[in-house]
Design an enzyme around this catalytic site. Sequence first.
Site, PDB file in Angstrom:
ATOM      1  N   ILE A  77       0.854  -1.177   0.000  1.00  0.00           N
ATOM      2  CA  ILE A  77       0.000   0.000   0.000  1.00  0.00           C
ATOM      3  C   ILE A  77       0.892   1.229   0.000  1.00  0.00           C
ATOM      4  O   ILE A  77       1.790   1.335   0.832  1.00  0.00           O
ATOM      5  CB  ILE A  77      -0.877   0.030   1.274  1.00  0.00           C
ATOM      6  N   CYS A  78       0.655   2.164  -0.896  1.00  0.00           N
ATOM      7  CA  CYS A  78       1.428   3.409  -0.910  1.00  0.00           C
ATOM      8  C   CYS A  78       1.183   4.153   0.400  1.00  0.00           C
ATOM      9  O   CYS A  78       0.050   4.536   0.709  1.00  0.00           O
ATOM     10  CB  CYS A  78       1.021   4.276  -2.098  1.00  0.00           C
ATOM     11  N   VAL A  79       2.238   4.329   1.172  1.00  0.00           N
ATOM     12  CA  VAL A  79       2.097   4.926   2.502  1.00  0.00           C
ATOM     13  C   VAL A  79       1.576   6.358   2.436  1.00  0.00           C
ATOM     14  O   VAL A  79       0.715   6.752   3.234  1.00  0.00           O
ATOM     15  CB  VAL A  79       3.413   4.821   3.305  1.00  0.00           C
TER      16      VAL A  79
END
Length: 128
Positions: A77-79
Amino acid sequence: MRFAIVVTGPAYGTQQASSAFQFAQALIAEGHKLSSVFFYREGVYNANQLTSPASDEFDLVRGWQQLNAQHGVALNICVAAALRRGIVDETEAGRLGLASSNLQPGFTLSGLGALAEASLTCDRVVQF
């Protein structure tokens, strides 16, 4: 052949995530290796542990989790996108002083480096 998938749509409301999940299942069924799925932009909602679809709907969030558990597919997941949309793991919740986390088990908050690595190590990257 080694694949990576990029998902930019939410679990519900568009077909992007559902199509990506079906594509992932088809890849595995055909004997291909799915190395990772990277969730970006609205796609980070696929990792929200607090989703509760209707009883007659497919639970896509738990479907991704099962894909991870059964086939070892990395769910990144893109932080930055996740934090903007209120998706946090225990570490980020503590750092930000939030009462709890809501990242579904099996998903990992990652930087764009995870996507870059998948692009370099996989034969194909498919975006939904």
